[in-house]
Structure formats: C-alpha cells, structure tokens
Design a protein around this motif. Structure first.
Motif, PDB file in Angstrom:
ATOM      1  N   GLY A   1     -16.342  32.069   8.854  1.00 51.67           N
ATOM      2  CA  GLY A   1     -15.013  31.456   8.942  1.00 51.67           C
ATOM      3  C   GLY A   1     -14.233  31.816  10.186  1.00 51.67           C
ATOM      4  N   LYS A   2     -14.909  32.350  11.192  1.00 46.99           N
ATOM      5  CA  LYS A   2     -14.235  32.747  12.428  1.00 46.99           C
ATOM      6  C   LYS A   2     -14.931  32.140  13.639  1.00 46.99           C
ATOM      7  CE  LYS A   2     -12.699  37.157  10.600  1.00 46.99           C
ATOM      8  NZ  LYS A   2     -11.374  36.714  10.278  1.00 46.99           N
ATOM      9  N   VAL A   3     -14.154  31.914  14.686  1.00 42.43           N
ATOM     10  CA  VAL A   3     -14.701  31.479  15.973  1.00 42.43           C
ATOM     11  C   VAL A   3     -14.364  32.560  16.990  1.00 42.43           C
ATOM     12  CG1 VAL A   3     -14.637  28.997  15.547  1.00 42.43           C
ATOM     13  CG2 VAL A   3     -12.625  30.119  16.449  1.00 42.43           C
ATOM     14  N   SER A   4     -15.233  32.714  17.971  1.00 46.06           N
ATOM     15  CA  SER A   4     -15.053  33.761  18.979  1.00 46.06           C
ATOM     16  C   SER A   4     -14.922  33.155  20.366  1.00 46.06           C
ATOM     17  CB  SER A   4     -16.253  34.709  18.970  1.00 46.06           C
ATOM     18  OG  SER A   4     -16.389  35.314  17.713  1.00 46.06           O
ATOM     19  N   ILE A   5     -14.000  33.712  21.148  1.00 49.24           N
ATOM     20  CA  ILE A   5     -13.879  33.343  22.551  1.00 49.24           C
ATOM     21  C   ILE A   5     -13.954  34.623  23.369  1.00 49.24           C
ATOM     22  CG2 ILE A   5     -12.517  31.286  22.058  1.00 49.24           C
ATOM     23  CD1 ILE A   5     -10.077  32.821  23.127  1.00 49.24           C
ATOM     24  N   ARG A   6     -14.243  34.506  24.638  1.00 49.40           N
ATOM     25  CA  ARG A   6     -14.363  35.683  25.502  1.00 49.40           C
ATOM     26  C   ARG A   6     -12.996  36.248  25.849  1.00 49.40           C
ATOM     27  NH1 ARG A   6     -19.596  34.432  29.267  1.00 49.40           N
ATOM     28  NH2 ARG A   6     -20.909  33.793  27.532  1.00 49.40           N
ATOM     29  N   ASP A   7     -12.961  37.555  26.022  1.00 50.06           N
ATOM     30  CA  ASP A   7     -11.683  38.228  26.238  1.00 50.06           C
ATOM     31  C   ASP A   7     -10.975  37.809  27.522  1.00 50.06           C
ATOM     32  OD1 ASP A   7     -13.430  39.548  27.964  1.00 50.06           O
ATOM     33  OD2 ASP A   7     -12.625  41.544  27.540  1.00 50.06           O
ATOM     34  N   PHE A   8     -11.716  37.431  28.564  1.00 48.17           N
ATOM     35  CA  PHE A   8     -11.043  37.050  29.807  1.00 48.17           C
ATOM     36  C   PHE A   8     -10.314  35.709  29.657  1.00 48.17           C
ATOM     37  CE2 PHE A   8     -15.531  35.903  30.390  1.00 48.17           C
ATOM     38  CZ  PHE A   8     -15.453  34.550  30.699  1.00 48.17           C
ATOM     39  N   ILE A   9     -10.771  34.844  28.761  1.00 46.03           N
ATOM     40  CA  ILE A   9     -10.051  33.591  28.488  1.00 46.03           C
ATOM     41  C   ILE A   9      -8.758  33.899  27.737  1.00 46.03           C
ATOM     42  CG2 ILE A   9     -10.152  31.397  27.250  1.00 46.03           C
ATOM     43  CD1 ILE A   9     -13.211  31.466  27.723  1.00 46.03           C
ATOM     44  N   TYR A  10      -8.862  34.794  26.762  1.00 47.60           N
ATOM     45  CA  TYR A  10      -7.697  35.218  25.976  1.00 47.60           C
ATOM     46  C   TYR A  10      -6.648  35.874  26.883  1.00 47.60           C
ATOM     47  CZ  TYR A  10      -5.128  38.005  22.526  1.00 47.60           C
ATOM     48  OH  TYR A  10      -4.154  38.587  21.760  1.00 47.60           O
ATOM     49  N   LYS A  11      -7.091  36.774  27.756  1.00 47.56           N
ATOM     50  CA  LYS A  11      -6.163  37.465  28.659  1.00 47.56           C
ATOM     51  C   LYS A  11      -5.528  36.502  29.652  1.00 47.56           C
ATOM     52  CE  LYS A  11      -8.497  41.902  28.289  1.00 47.56           C
ATOM     53  NZ  LYS A  11      -9.371  42.887  28.948  1.00 47.56           N
ATOM     54  N   LYS A  12      -6.296  35.507  30.077  1.00 46.21           N
ATOM     55  CA  LYS A  12      -5.762  34.496  30.991  1.00 46.21           C
ATOM     56  C   LYS A  12      -4.644  33.703  30.320  1.00 46.21           C
ATOM     57  CE  LYS A  12      -7.305  30.420  33.571  1.00 46.21           C
ATOM     58  NZ  LYS A  12      -8.480  29.572  33.868  1.00 46.21           N
ATOM     59  N   ALA A  13      -4.839  33.355  29.034  1.00 46.61           N
ATOM     60  CA  ALA A  13      -3.814  32.622  28.288  1.00 46.61           C
ATOM     61  C   ALA A  13      -2.556  33.469  28.126  1.00 46.61           C
ATOM     62  CB  ALA A  13      -4.353  32.200  26.928  1.00 46.61           C
ATOM     63  N   LEU A  14      -2.706  34.760  27.858  1.00 44.36           N
ATOM     64  CA  LEU A  14      -1.539  35.639  27.734  1.00 44.36           C
ATOM     65  C   LEU A  14      -0.813  35.780  29.069  1.00 44.36           C
ATOM     66  CD1 LEU A  14      -2.900  38.523  25.477  1.00 44.36           C
ATOM     67  CD2 LEU A  14      -1.325  36.708  24.838  1.00 44.36           C
ATOM     68  N   ARG A  15      -1.584  35.930  30.136  1.00 43.77           N
ATOM     69  CA  ARG A  15      -0.992  36.110  31.467  1.00 43.77           C
ATOM     70  C   ARG A  15      -0.215  34.874  31.905  1.00 43.77           C
ATOM     71  NH1 ARG A  15      -5.388  37.585  33.614  1.00 43.77           N
ATOM     72  NH2 ARG A  15      -5.974  35.628  34.577  1.00 43.77           N
ATOM     73  N   LYS A  16      -0.774  33.687  31.629  1.00 43.70           N
ATOM     74  CA  LYS A  16      -0.120  32.443  32.043  1.00 43.70           C
ATOM     75  C   LYS A  16       0.875  31.922  31.002  1.00 43.70           C
ATOM     76  CE  LYS A  16      -3.563  30.497  35.109  1.00 43.70           C
ATOM     77  NZ  LYS A  16      -4.300  29.266  35.415  1.00 43.70           N
TER      78      LYS A  16
END
Length: 88
Positions: free
Chosen positions: A12-27
């Motif tokens: 029931g979970k999907v995974s994305i890479r941490d650098f994509i997540y950090k990019k979204a937080l930064r922007k």
C-alpha cells in the motif's frame, strides 16, 4: 509540481528517491505520483507529514550515486461520484 512515475506499489505504499523529495521541499513544490492510469497528488504543506524514510541506502545503476527511498501511502485521486448523494 514535480511529477514522478513509479512502477510498484508495495504494501500500500509507493517509494520515490530522496533527492526528488528534497528538491520538492527546496523549491516548495508539490509532488505528483503516477502509477499506471492512476495518480496521486501530495501538496507541499503535507509533504513532511506524509513521508516515511527507509533506513537502507541504494546505489543508482546509471549514475552511481547513493540514495534513500521515501515512502508515501498510496491514495490515488478518485473523482467525486455525481450519482452519490450527500448527507445533510
């Protein structure tokens, strides 16, 4: 919005890479996750509360960079059913 396509849903979970997540937080952008014909939208305001880090590090086959996975509960968008009435 940053769009990501995933191939697997696991427990029931999907995974994305941490650098994509950090990019979204930064922007300060939202993330859109697509799996097959379904998609899920995670607004920027809920990114930190919706995520779960994994402990393991993985190595990219193509770039050789290390990354971790960030898991989100898979809750695909479902359009509202017009035939369903609302309670008063």
């Amino acid at each position: 919005m940053i769009k990501v396509r995933v191939d697997k849903i696991w427990l029931g979970k999907v995974s994305i890479r941490d650098f994509i997540y950090k990019k979204a937080l930064r922007k300060k952008e939202s993330i859109g996750i697509e799996h097959g014909n379904e998609y899920m939208f995670i607004p920027y305001e809920k990114l930190k509360s919706a995520s779960q880090y994994t402990r393991n590090k993985f190595r990219s086959k193509f770039t050789g960079k290390d990354y971790k996975l960030i898991d989100f509960d898979w809750k695909p968008f479902k359009p509202e059913d017009k035939n369903q009435g609302k309670l008063l």
